[in-house]
Design an enzyme around this catalytic site. Structure first.
Site, PDB file in Angstrom:
ATOM      1  N   GLY A 184      -3.580 -65.034  52.648  1.00 33.80           N
ATOM      2  CA  GLY A 184      -2.185 -64.634  52.731  1.00 33.80           C
ATOM      3  C   GLY A 184      -1.700 -64.213  51.362  1.00 33.80           C
ATOM      4  O   GLY A 184      -2.368 -64.444  50.363  1.00 33.80           O
ATOM      5  N   GLY A 191       0.919 -64.011  48.001  1.00 32.35           N
ATOM      6  CA  GLY A 191       1.827 -64.852  47.244  1.00 32.35           C
ATOM      7  C   GLY A 191       1.209 -65.682  46.149  1.00 32.35           C
ATOM      8  O   GLY A 191      -0.005 -65.798  46.025  1.00 32.35           O
ATOM      9  N   CYS A 234      -9.384 -67.716  50.654  1.00 37.08           N
ATOM     10  CA  CYS A 234      -8.489 -66.940  49.792  1.00 37.08           C
ATOM     11  C   CYS A 234      -7.265 -67.761  49.360  1.00 37.08           C
ATOM     12  O   CYS A 234      -7.411 -68.680  48.572  1.00 37.08           O
ATOM     13  CB  CYS A 234      -8.113 -65.626  50.466  1.00 37.08           C
ATOM     14  SG  CYS A 234      -7.540 -64.376  49.296  1.00 37.08           S
ATOM     15  N   LEU A 235      -6.078 -67.464  49.852  1.00 41.40           N
ATOM     16  CA  LEU A 235      -4.909 -68.263  49.490  1.00 41.40           C
ATOM     17  C   LEU A 235      -5.110 -69.720  49.914  1.00 41.40           C
ATOM     18  O   LEU A 235      -4.716 -70.642  49.198  1.00 41.40           O
ATOM     19  CB  LEU A 235      -3.625 -67.702  50.123  1.00 41.40           C
ATOM     20  CG  LEU A 235      -2.336 -68.468  49.825  1.00 41.40           C
ATOM     21  CD1 LEU A 235      -2.017 -68.474  48.333  1.00 41.40           C
ATOM     22  CD2 LEU A 235      -1.179 -67.890  50.619  1.00 41.40           C
ATOM     23  N   GLN A 286      -6.925 -71.509  47.234  1.00 38.55           N
ATOM     24  CA  GLN A 286      -6.050 -71.847  46.115  1.00 38.55           C
ATOM     25  C   GLN A 286      -5.140 -73.026  46.467  1.00 38.55           C
ATOM     26  O   GLN A 286      -4.941 -73.925  45.642  1.00 38.55           O
ATOM     27  CB  GLN A 286      -5.220 -70.622  45.729  1.00 38.55           C
ATOM     28  CG  GLN A 286      -6.068 -69.459  45.258  1.00 38.55           C
ATOM     29  CD  GLN A 286      -5.343 -68.131  45.331  1.00 38.55           C
ATOM     30  OE1 GLN A 286      -4.130 -68.066  45.532  1.00 38.55           O
ATOM     31  NE2 GLN A 286      -6.092 -67.056  45.182  1.00 38.55           N
ATOM     32  N   ASN A 296      -9.415 -59.818  47.747  1.00 36.51           N
ATOM     33  CA  ASN A 296      -8.051 -59.300  47.681  1.00 36.51           C
ATOM     34  C   ASN A 296      -7.136 -60.402  47.174  1.00 36.51           C
ATOM     35  O   ASN A 296      -6.489 -61.085  47.950  1.00 36.51           O
ATOM     36  CB  ASN A 296      -7.586 -58.795  49.050  1.00 36.51           C
ATOM     37  CG  ASN A 296      -6.239 -58.118  48.970  1.00 36.51           C
ATOM     38  OD1 ASN A 296      -5.811 -57.694  47.898  1.00 36.51           O
ATOM     39  ND2 ASN A 296      -5.551 -58.021  50.090  1.00 36.51           N
ATOM     40  N   TYR A 343      -4.581 -64.265  42.148  1.00 39.45           N
ATOM     41  CA  TYR A 343      -4.655 -65.592  41.530  1.00 39.45           C
ATOM     42  C   TYR A 343      -6.061 -66.151  41.717  1.00 39.45           C
ATOM     43  O   TYR A 343      -6.781 -65.759  42.631  1.00 39.45           O
ATOM     44  CB  TYR A 343      -3.621 -66.535  42.150  1.00 39.45           C
ATOM     45  CG  TYR A 343      -2.218 -66.063  41.886  1.00 39.45           C
ATOM     46  CD1 TYR A 343      -1.533 -66.510  40.768  1.00 39.45           C
ATOM     47  CD2 TYR A 343      -1.599 -65.159  42.738  1.00 39.45           C
ATOM     48  CE1 TYR A 343      -0.249 -66.052  40.498  1.00 39.45           C
ATOM     49  CE2 TYR A 343      -0.324 -64.699  42.479  1.00 39.45           C
ATOM     50  CZ  TYR A 343       0.354 -65.146  41.359  1.00 39.45           C
ATOM     51  OH  TYR A 343       1.611 -64.692  41.094  1.00 39.45           O
ATOM     52  N   HIS A 376     -12.972 -63.136  51.335  1.00 40.39           N
ATOM     53  CA  HIS A 376     -12.712 -63.064  52.774  1.00 40.39           C
ATOM     54  C   HIS A 376     -14.039 -63.133  53.520  1.00 40.39           C
ATOM     55  O   HIS A 376     -15.001 -62.470  53.130  1.00 40.39           O
ATOM     56  CB  HIS A 376     -11.998 -61.756  53.118  1.00 40.39           C
ATOM     57  CG  HIS A 376     -10.630 -61.669  52.530  1.00 40.39           C
ATOM     58  ND1 HIS A 376      -9.532 -61.361  53.262  1.00 40.39           N
ATOM     59  CD2 HIS A 376     -10.178 -61.879  51.266  1.00 40.39           C
ATOM     60  CE1 HIS A 376      -8.460 -61.374  52.491  1.00 40.39           C
ATOM     61  NE2 HIS A 376      -8.835 -61.684  51.271  1.00 40.39           N
ATOM     62  N   GLU A 384     -16.283 -62.041  56.288  1.00 44.71           N
ATOM     63  CA  GLU A 384     -16.390 -60.901  57.195  1.00 44.71           C
ATOM     64  C   GLU A 384     -17.305 -61.263  58.348  1.00 44.71           C
ATOM     65  O   GLU A 384     -18.436 -61.662  58.140  1.00 44.71           O
ATOM     66  CB  GLU A 384     -16.942 -59.676  56.465  1.00 44.71           C
ATOM     67  CG  GLU A 384     -16.122 -59.263  55.260  1.00 44.71           C
ATOM     68  CD  GLU A 384     -14.741 -58.740  55.607  1.00 44.71           C
ATOM     69  OE1 GLU A 384     -14.441 -58.525  56.796  1.00 44.71           O
ATOM     70  OE2 GLU A 384     -13.948 -58.559  54.674  1.00 44.71           O
TER      71      GLU A 384
END
Length: 158
Positions: free
Chosen positions: A12, A14, A40-41, A44, A82, A85, A125, A127
């Protein structure tokens, strides 16, 4: 943990540092004993929730065909990235998070696992459709872990 399956913390947009409550919730789910796969997010947020730090990259890390290397085995996976951060590798030691992959081009932490909990996180990500399938084993390993955890066994990569 009766009846619990697993939790996927997805990608996501941000700044992860602005998402303190979701970060704490992510860590609480893993600490409760539910197998967690963070992407990903989510990667983090799980790191932050468990006491690690993140930082803003000087420029975004985006696009297909980004290599990720497992230092121990030397395996290289081609991934899709993508993000703006990254997780600070030096901050993983204290909270019991073990890095298992990194980016040779950016030096960023691309994956970690928890030393005792069923938690695996990846910056890239996963795949499972068009494009590279180098990291599809992670999705399969997570599904096997959910099955094992429901039967009381421990996490492992096979």
């Amino acid at each position: 943990m009766d009846g619990a399956g697993g939790a996927v913390l997805s990608n996501g947009p941000g700044n992860p540092a602005r998402l303190e409550l979701p970060a704490r919730a992510a860590a609480a789910v893993a600490e409760y004993g539910v197998p967690v796969l963070a992407i990903c997010l989510g990667h983090q947020l799980l790191a932050l929730g468990m006491g690690a730090r993140t930082y803003k990259l000087p420029y975004g890390h985006r696009g297909p065909n980004k290599p990720v290397v497992e230092p121990g085995s030397g395996r290289c996976y081609i991934t899709t990235q993508n993000q703006e951060y990254a997780v600070d590798r030096a901050s993983l030691d204290g909270p019991g998070l073990v890095p298992w992959s990194g980016s040779p081009g950016y030096g960023s932490t691309e994956g970690f696992k928890h030393e005792r909990l069923s938690a695996l996180a990846v910056q890239f990500h996963l795949e499972a459709g068009p494009g590279t399938r180098d990291t599809f084993w992670i999705s399969k390993a997570f599904a096997r872990e959910v099955e094992r955890k429901c039967r009381g066994r421990a996490w492992r990569r096979s």
